[in-house]
Design an enzyme around this catalytic site. Structure first.
Site, PDB file in Angstrom:
ATOM      1  N   THR A 124      30.134  39.398  44.062  1.00  0.00           N
ATOM      2  CA  THR A 124      30.904  40.012  42.981  1.00  0.00           C
ATOM      3  C   THR A 124      29.983  40.748  41.999  1.00  0.00           C
ATOM      4  OG1 THR A 124      32.367  38.088  43.121  1.00  0.00           O
ATOM      5  CG2 THR A 124      32.711  39.568  41.268  1.00  0.00           C
ATOM      6  N   SER A 156      23.536  35.315  35.383  1.00  0.00           N
ATOM      7  CA  SER A 156      24.584  35.251  34.372  1.00  0.00           C
ATOM      8  C   SER A 156      24.695  33.888  33.691  1.00  0.00           C
ATOM      9  CB  SER A 156      25.902  35.673  35.007  1.00  0.00           C
ATOM     10  OG  SER A 156      26.883  35.861  34.044  1.00  0.00           O
ATOM     11  N   HIS A 157      25.850  33.250  33.868  1.00  0.00           N
ATOM     12  CA  HIS A 157      26.124  31.985  33.184  1.00  0.00           C
ATOM     13  C   HIS A 157      25.660  30.782  34.001  1.00  0.00           C
ATOM     14  CE1 HIS A 157      29.117  33.262  35.947  1.00  0.00           C
ATOM     15  NE2 HIS A 157      29.452  32.000  36.135  1.00  0.00           N
ATOM     16  N   LYS A 165      30.551  44.744  30.880  1.00  0.00           N
ATOM     17  CA  LYS A 165      31.223  43.951  29.863  1.00  0.00           C
ATOM     18  C   LYS A 165      30.181  43.595  28.817  1.00  0.00           C
ATOM     19  CE  LYS A 165      31.195  39.724  32.765  1.00  0.00           C
ATOM     20  NZ  LYS A 165      31.063  40.075  34.186  1.00  0.00           N
ATOM     21  N   ASP A 187      26.915  39.333  28.769  1.00  0.00           N
ATOM     22  CA  ASP A 187      28.089  40.165  29.017  1.00  0.00           C
ATOM     23  C   ASP A 187      29.409  39.413  28.819  1.00  0.00           C
ATOM     24  OD1 ASP A 187      27.711  38.676  31.298  1.00  0.00           O
ATOM     25  OD2 ASP A 187      27.754  40.356  32.694  1.00  0.00           O
ATOM     26  N   ARG A 188      29.355  38.090  28.699  1.00  0.00           N
ATOM     27  CA  ARG A 188      30.589  37.328  28.471  1.00  0.00           C
ATOM     28  C   ARG A 188      30.689  36.880  27.018  1.00  0.00           C
ATOM     29  NH1 ARG A 188      32.025  33.514  33.563  1.00  0.00           N
ATOM     30  NH2 ARG A 188      31.477  35.007  35.177  1.00  0.00           N
ATOM     31  N   THR A 194      38.587  41.662  41.090  1.00  0.00           N
ATOM     32  CA  THR A 194      37.624  40.957  40.256  1.00  0.00           C
ATOM     33  C   THR A 194      36.236  41.601  40.363  1.00  0.00           C
ATOM     34  OG1 THR A 194      38.827  38.898  40.459  1.00  0.00           O
ATOM     35  CG2 THR A 194      36.470  38.729  39.990  1.00  0.00           C
ATOM     36  N   GLU A 218      39.586  37.770  32.979  1.00  0.00           N
ATOM     37  CA  GLU A 218      39.895  36.439  32.461  1.00  0.00           C
ATOM     38  C   GLU A 218      38.637  35.572  32.324  1.00  0.00           C
ATOM     39  OE1 GLU A 218      39.188  33.804  34.622  1.00  0.00           O
ATOM     40  OE2 GLU A 218      38.601  35.356  36.048  1.00  0.00           O
ATOM     41  N   ASP A 226      27.155  34.456  27.201  1.00  0.00           N
ATOM     42  CA  ASP A 226      26.511  33.821  28.353  1.00  0.00           C
ATOM     43  C   ASP A 226      25.047  34.253  28.472  1.00  0.00           C
ATOM     44  OD1 ASP A 226      26.906  36.417  29.267  1.00  0.00           O
ATOM     45  OD2 ASP A 226      27.367  35.792  31.317  1.00  0.00           O
ATOM     46  N   ASP A 252      23.266  36.339  30.241  1.00  0.00           N
ATOM     47  CA  ASP A 252      22.866  37.752  30.241  1.00  0.00           C
ATOM     48  C   ASP A 252      23.664  38.592  29.251  1.00  0.00           C
ATOM     49  OD1 ASP A 252      25.163  37.433  31.847  1.00  0.00           O
ATOM     50  OD2 ASP A 252      24.738  39.262  32.966  1.00  0.00           O
TER      51      ASP A 252
HETATM   52  C1  VG1 Z   1      32.953  35.740  38.445  1.00  0.00           C
HETATM   53  C2  VG1 Z   1      34.167  36.119  37.625  1.00  0.00           C
HETATM   54  C3  VG1 Z   1      34.298  37.630  37.559  1.00  0.00           C
HETATM   55  C4  VG1 Z   1      33.004  38.229  36.980  1.00  0.00           C
HETATM   56  C5  VG1 Z   1      31.816  37.760  37.799  1.00  0.00           C
HETATM   57  C6  VG1 Z   1      30.505  38.207  37.210  1.00  0.00           C
HETATM   58  O1  VG1 Z   1      33.094  36.204  39.775  1.00  0.00           O
HETATM   59  O2  VG1 Z   1      35.320  35.555  38.170  1.00  0.00           O
HETATM   60  O3  VG1 Z   1      35.401  37.958  36.761  1.00  0.00           O
HETATM   61  O4  VG1 Z   1      33.056  39.626  37.002  1.00  0.00           O
HETATM   62  O5  VG1 Z   1      31.794  36.337  37.868  1.00  0.00           O
HETATM   63  O6  VG1 Z   1      30.383  37.833  35.878  1.00  0.00           O
HETATM   64  P1  VG1 Z   1      33.567  35.241  40.978  1.00  0.00           P
HETATM   65  O7  VG1 Z   1      33.516  36.085  42.218  1.00  0.00           O
HETATM   66  O8  VG1 Z   1      32.625  34.087  41.014  1.00  0.00           O
HETATM   67  O9  VG1 Z   1      34.942  34.804  40.635  1.00  0.00           O
HETATM   68  V1  VG1 Z   1      28.858  37.508  35.221  1.00  0.00           V
HETATM   69  O10 VG1 Z   1      28.977  37.287  33.649  1.00  0.00           O
HETATM   70  O11 VG1 Z   1      28.481  36.292  36.261  1.00  0.00           O
HETATM   71  O12 VG1 Z   1      27.857  38.860  35.679  1.00  0.00           O
HETATM   72 CO    CO Z   2      27.168  37.327  32.673  1.00  0.00          CO
END
Ligand code: VG1
Ligand code: CO
Length: 553
Positions: free
Chosen positions: A25, A124-125, A388, A292-293, A356, A376, A288, A290
């Protein structure tokens, strides 16, 4: 230290493909130790370069940006990438001081400095450390995540890579801004805050926000030891005059202090507790790893990401100078609650529903079709960048509060009074057996055709399908993006497997129920019938042996 020898010791290193480098993703995410294997990072980075070289016919006049969220392995990875970039002939490489660049700041730097693209080092998180997670993501010229066409080309390249190019040079000093030349590449360590801060100054009325803080307004911003600490200190404390101490956990740490830098009610529990104390601040926020959240809290009050998106959309034109001329349209990922759709209808602008992942918003924004978008998963943003943007969302809420001079809870209540409320929750079931989970979803898929027209928790099923998206700009079709069951009363059940995990499979079940008038019910109670049906349809217990979700957000 300037080394201008044109033919530095550039070498070609033989390698063999790794079969598991398909981006998900949001880029390639793996256990840190996977990334630390010899050639692993090099193979992926060389594959990125190989996949994009054709498009520009060589890198001599191109700029690459590199930075990450500061997690364990960030610094060595940057040195490795720099060596490959030099050996591949990039004209210029920009690196965030300290190896830091938040994801939205990366987007800002690429756009403002006309770079070809950038490599973001982050999971990310997800937690950081030698036994936790690492990741890398390629962003394209518009500043946004590479679309599927590009990530697929990169992946295909990783499958037949035979060699990468690198160069033998000592590590560069990441901690001081400055410029050096290695071979033919100009390497500049830049201020990671400047471009991003300039974009924020363009959008928001800093004078009005300063006034808000002068009036005694109190904010607490939890950077969760991720990358946003320095950004929040610069913008909130320094430029907007919020009192020192407004930013907590502000120092980026390689292991995020041992926590998940994940801004939700579970992982930001300390902030949630602070917002529940007597005399709590007016606004609580977190970002988070990085950056973006975002999480938005009032006093003892949680704003769901779907509501936050809808409310920012509702108030943007009135409260934020950058949106004074109105919004072209809005977009949300399919599982995200439909709250924003109702605001779009009221504003008379289109609302797009995408799969997504932020990469699907890029084309819409480039084409001027959408201004504000969100997911979400605590992600909100706008066409000011192509990622984001957590700190932006906080500045949006500050602007709304400055304009309305009321409380977070009252703003949300007013929104519900006018538009009704989408009760929304996401259940995550982590670390499932990959085979069992894949099969479970496949079996549910086969049941879909027979579901339409039947009744479910007192309402008729109007749609039961596996979401497929046709990009309105370039016509690309993306299939199998999540199973959705939509009821006549607007309720929805959505199920999909995560594309960001590093261990086993994660099932996400998204539940939504719309109520026009009953806006202050208990959420668990409102959603319980849907939850029950979802788990029954999935046969979750029978197929994966799970009763309880790992996390509810
Ligand atoms: C998750 C979230 C998705 C988001 C992605 C990356 O993906 O559901 O909405 O864009 O993380 O966010 P998944 O495929 O695990 O549902 V971040 O802040 O990790 O770059
Ligand atoms: Co992130």
């Amino acid at each position: 230290m300037t080394d201008t020898r044109p033919s530095l010791d550039i070498k070609t290193v033989s390698t063999t493909p790794f079969p598991d480098q398909r981006p998900g993703t949001s880029g390639l995410r793996k256990k840190t130790r996977v990334f630390m294997q010899p050639h692993y990072l090099e193979n992926f980075v060389q594959s990125v370069f190989d996949a994009i070289r054709e498009e520009v016919g060589g890198f001599a006049h191109q700029t690459l940006v590199v930075g990450g969220d500061g997690r364990y392995y960030n610094r060595p990875a940057i040195q490795t990438i720099l060596r490959l970039a030099v050996a591949n002939g990039f004209g210029r490489v920009l690196i965030g001081r300290g190896g830091l660049l938040s994801t939205p700041a990366m987007s800002a730097v690429i756009r403002r400095r006309s770079a070809l693209g950038g490599l973001v080092l982050s999971a990310s998180h997800n937690p950081g450390g030698p036994d936790a997670d690492f990741g890398i993501k390629y962003n394209i010229r518009n500043g946004g995540p590479a679309p599927e066409g590009v990530t697929e080309r990169i992946y295909q390249r990783t499958l037949n890579i035979a060699a990468y190019r690198t160069v033998t040079v000592p590590d560069i000093d990441l901690d001081h801004q400055g410029e050096t030349t290695i071979s033919r590449t100009q390497v500049i360590v830049i201020d990671p805050l400047a471009d991003y801060a300039a974009v924020m100054e363009d959008l928001f009325d800093f004078g009005a926000l300063r006034k808000l803080f002068r009036s005694g307004f109190r904010l607490i911003f939890d950077a969760m030891h991720g990358v946003t600490g320095p950004y929040a200190q610069e913008l909130l404390e320094k430029r907007l005059g919020a009192p020192a101490g407004t930013v907590i956990h502000g120092a980026p740490l390689e292991d995020f202090g041992g926590h998940h830098p994940d801004p939700n009610l579970v992982h930001a529990a300390e902030l949630v507790a602070m917002m529940a104390e007597r005399g709590a601040p007016d606004l609580g926020a977190a970002c988070d790893g990085d950056g973006d959240r975002n999480l938005i809290l009032g006093r003892t009050f949680f704003v769901t990401p779907g509501d936050s998106l809808a409310i920012i959309t509702e108030h943007a034109q009135r409260s934020i100078p950058g949106y004074r001329t109105g919004l072209a349209g809005v977009a949300r990922s399919m599982p995200t609650s439909t709250a924003v759709d109702r605001v779009a209808t009221a504003l008379g602008v289109p609302c797009y529903e995408t799969p997504t992942g932020w990469k699907f918003f890029g084309n819409l924004m480039d084409a001027g079709l959408c201004t504000v978008c969100g997911e979400e998963s605590f992600g909100t943003g706008s066409s000011h960048l192509r990622e984001k943007d957590g700190v932006w969302a906080v500045l949006c809420w500050l602007s709304i509060l400055a304009a309305t001079r009321t409380s977070v809870e009252k703003i949300v209540q007013a929104h519900w009074q006018r538009f009704g409320r989408s009760y929304f929750q996401r259940y995550d079931y982590e670390d499932l057996d990959v085979k069992q989970a894949t099969e479970m979803v496949a079996v549910l898929r086969t049941k879909l055709t027979t579901l339409v027209g039947t009744s479910l928790s007192g309402s008729r099923i109007t749609v039961a399908d596996d979401f497929s998206y046709k990009d309105p700009v370039d016509g690309t079709v993306t299939e199998r993006q999540g199973i959705r069951i939509v009821l006549a009363d607007g309720s929805r059940i959505v199920c999909r497997l995560s594309g960001t995990g590093t261990e086993g499979a994660t099932l996400r079940v998204y539940l939504e129920r719309y109520q026009k008038d009953a806006v202050n019910e208990g959420i668990e109670q409102v959603l319980a019938p849907l939850t029950h049906v979802a788990l029954h349809l999935l046969e979750l217990r029978e197929r994966c042996g799970r009763d309880k979700p790992t996390v509810i957000t």
